[in-house]
Structure formats: structure tokens, C-alpha cells
Scaffold this active site. Structure first.
Site, PDB file in Angstrom:
ATOM      1  CB  CYS A   1      -0.864  -0.123   1.113  1.00 40.91           C
ATOM      2  SG  CYS A   1      -2.312   0.930   0.948  1.00 40.91           S
TER       3      CYS A   1
ATOM      4  CG  HIS B   1      -4.220  -3.742   2.614  1.00 45.03           C
ATOM      5  ND1 HIS B   1      -3.334  -3.007   3.605  1.00 45.03           N
ATOM      6  CD2 HIS B   1      -4.962  -2.459   2.155  1.00 45.03           C
ATOM      7  CE1 HIS B   1      -3.368  -1.863   3.478  1.00 45.03           C
ATOM      8  NE2 HIS B   1      -4.209  -1.623   2.656  1.00 45.03           N
TER       9      HIS B   1
ATOM     10  CD  GLU C   1      -1.969  -5.942   5.266  1.00 43.52           C
ATOM     11  OE1 GLU C   1      -2.294  -4.845   5.569  1.00 43.52           O
ATOM     12  OE2 GLU C   1      -1.622  -6.576   4.256  1.00 43.52           O
TER      13      GLU C   1
END
Length: 377
Positions: A259, A349, A351
Site C-alpha cells: 500500500c 492488503h 494481510e
């Protein structure tokens, strides 16, 4: 676990004068920020505690928020970071076996000013057509013109340098789960807790370092790789992290950015960044991984992007670079891969918590990059 505390009248006013009246949700008072919307139907606790939302007023497009309350396990950081919160129908009772409280009470306890009972669909359509813009929410001044004047006096997100406001004050370490395999130095530009958890699950010990860290401070932990985290603000202001990324690539230490970290690497490679009209925020964005040809459903939270040509290898100071991932909604660059130094990024993302998990393999790709360097060293 009721979130139905006594609510006051409230008003939301955009910088262009559009206003919405509703009821307070969370703390009473007044707040300002950039109005953005997120389309996720779940994961509101992770959204609220994501440092990338610092100085933003988040509009939830899903109408029912707070249904599962809040708990002590799902936070992505130590506090709620959003500047304000906008929902249509807050849950009167939050119910879940993991819940330890109600969302409305949590917002109030942390001083987060919000508004409920407004037409969030109309507000979202307005932001899609006009773009993300400054906004104010107030329970103390219900005059639209008066609030608008204060909104227009607020700083814009374009040109905002915010990583220093969200980074850790001092280094800390998250140990690997099970057998330790590798060490990563993570530059905290607004890191989420799940990054270190995903790395730990792969046997990686992560040292989270302040955004102001020098190359010498990173190398002092003897890292096998370096990670540049997500975070808030305009990447065009982040000169120190950009210079640091260039130093890391000069050393040919494996590097992975997510990001904001992807935008930092993009700048380090010589590309420009720009502000999107209303950004990508939600957990259902389709992205093409050009390496495998697969389409992933991915979680996004970014208002800026890298400007790079999609269909060619670009010559940079560090050799050839290609766009590795692209958003299928609007062709925004969603990842970069360097061909001659061990560095790659994604704009979204992998994660993500509460999901999606289609892109979790990118942490495996990061570990494989480290293994490859070790094998060829």
C-alpha cells in the site's frame, strides 16, 4: 452490549456545502477530516483501528454496523485512528460470543465523533461523483454554513505528511511462531498488527522500526529482508522513506512494500504518484496477478496510486521494472516488480483481516525471495 446510548442531533457537512442531518454515534462534539467510503460488509473493528485511516472520516456503505460488537483481539493497532465515523443503522445490540462491548460505547470511550441515521447511499454517490473531500461532523453546531466554513479551513489530504504521526515511537519485535527462519526489518509507516502475524506464521521474526529509521538502524538487526508498511497521507511528501528504499535496493536486500509502502517504492524507482478521485476502500476489489494470470478478490485502502505504464518493462536506476498487478475496475497500478533487484510491492492488503485471503500467498512469495537470495549468495 447495547450501542444505543442517548444520542444528540448531529450534522455532517461536506466542503462543497452538501449536508446531512442525523444523530450522534459515539462521542458528542465536532470533528473534521477527509470523507471517504469503504464497501466492506464486515471487519469494521479492523477498519477503525487501521492507522491508514488517520485523519479520514469513514463512511460505511453497508447499512448495518456494530452487529457483532467489539472485542479485544481484532484491533490492528493500539487505538481507533479514524477522524470520524458515518453509519446508517447502528446495531441496537451487538451480539457475538467473542464480544466484550458495544461499538457505540467503544467509539465514545475513545472520543470518536460519529453520525448515524443518514442516507449513506446518497453520500457515497455524491463522493463517487465529486471525489473524496473535506468534511465535518458536529453535535455542537447544527448550522450548515457555519460548519462548512470550518471544514474549508481544514488541511487537505493532498500534500499531507502523516507517517510521523502514526509510526511507533521506538522499535519492538514480534517473534516467529515455531522455528525461527528469517529476520525482517519493517519500516512502520502505519503498520497493521496482522502483517507481523502473517510473517510470524512463516517463521519470520519482525523488528518494527520507526519511520525515521536510517539504513544503519535497519541493518543493525541483521535483516534478511526489509518491509515497507501501509500508512496514511500523500506519498509525494515521504522523502525520507523514499531515500531509505533506494538505499535498501542499492544494497540488494530483499524488499517488500504494501500500500503506502508500494507508493514509496514506486517513487524510489522514479515513478510519480497521484491522488485518486475517491480511492479504493473495501474488501471486494478484483485484481489481476499478471505473473499467474489469476484474478484475486482483494482488500484495499488507498487514496493515492503509482503512475506507471502497464504493458512494458520500464528502465529505471535499478534496472527493469514491470507492473505486476492491476485493478480490473479501473486499470490502476496495484503492484510493481523489479527484475534486477529483489524488490516487489502490492498496492492492496494481503494481510487483510477480516479478509479477503486470496492474496495471502504474497507473504510466501516474500519468503521465497529471501530464500532465493540466500541460495544464490
Amino acid at each position: 452490549m447495547s450501542s444505543a446510548a442517548k444520542r444528540q442531533s448531529a450534522i455532517l457537512v461536506l466542503e462543497d456545502g452538501r449536508s446531512f442531518r442525523g444523530e450522534s454515534y459515539g462521542a458528542a462534539g465536532e470533528t473534521f477530516g477527509e470523507a471517504v467510503f469503504t464497501t466492506g460488509m464486515t471487519g469494521y473493528q479492523e477498519t477503525l483501528t487501521d492507522p491508514s485511516f488517520h485523519r479520514q472520516v469513514v463512511v460505511q456503505t453497508a447499512p448495518h454496523i456494530g452487529n457483532t460488537g467489539v472485542n479485544g483481539e481484532d484491533d490492528e493497532s493500539s487505538k481507533i485512528w479514524v477522524a470520524g465515523y458515518v453509519v446508517r443503522d447502528p446495531a441496537r445490540i451487538g451480539s457475538n460470543w467473542r464480544a466484550t462491548g458495544g461499538l457505540g460505547e467503544r467509539l465514545a470511550a475513545e472520543g470518536v465523533v460519529g453520525i448515524s441515521g443518514i442516507d449513506t447511499r446518497a453520500l457515497t454517490r455524491h463522493l463517487r461523483e465529486r471525489g473524496a473531500m473535506r468534511v465535518g461532523i458536529s453535535t455542537v453546531d447544527l448550522d450548515p454554513a457555519s460548519v462548512q466554513a470550518r471544514v474549508r479551513a481544514q488541511p487537505e489530504m493532498l500534500g499531507a505528511d502523516l507517517s510521523a504521526e502514526v509510526t511507533t515511537a521506538k522499535p519492538y519485535t514480534v517473534q516467529a511462531e515455531g522455528e525461527h527462519r528469517y529476520t525482517v526489518a519493517a519500516v512502520d509507516l502505519g503498520i497493521k498488527a496482522n502483517v507481523a502475524r502473517r510473517l510470524a506464521a512463516r517463521g519470520v521474526t519482525t523488528h518494527i522500526m520507526p519511520a525515521t529509521s536510517s539504513l544503519a538502524e535497519l541493518l543493525a538487526v541483521s535483516p534478511d529482508a526489509v518491509f515497507f508498511s501501509p500508512g496514511p497521507g500523500d506519498p509525494a511528501t515521504a522523502d525520507h522513506p523514499v531515500a531509505l528504499a533506494r538505499e535498501v535496493m542499492n544494497r540488494k536486500v530483499p524488499l517488500f512494500g504494501i500500500c503506502f509502502g508500494s507508493q514509496i517504492l514506486g517513487r524510489a524507482l522514479g515513478f510519480d504518484t497521484y491522488k485518486l478521485g475517491y480511492g479504493h476502500r473495501g474488501i471486494n476489489q478484483p485484481v489481476l496477478d499478471r505473473t499467474t494470470g489469476k484474478v484475486e478478490v482483494t482488500s484495499h485502502n488507498h487514496g493515492f496510486a503509482v503512475q506507471a505504464p502497464l504493458n512494458t518493462v520500464i528502465d529505471t536506476d535499478f534496472g527493469g521494472v514491470e507492473v505486476s498487478h492491476v485493478c480490473l475496475n479501473d486499470n490502476v497500478v496495484e503492484g510493481l516488480r523489479a527484475l534486477e533487484v529483489p524488490a516487489f510491492t502490492v498496492q492492496y492488503h494481503p494481510e487483510a483481516a477480516a479478509g479477503t485471503h486470496d492474496a495471502d500467498y504474497l507473504f510466501d512469495r516474500f519468503v521465497e525471495l529471501v530464500e532465493g537470495r540466500k541460495t544464490n549468495a
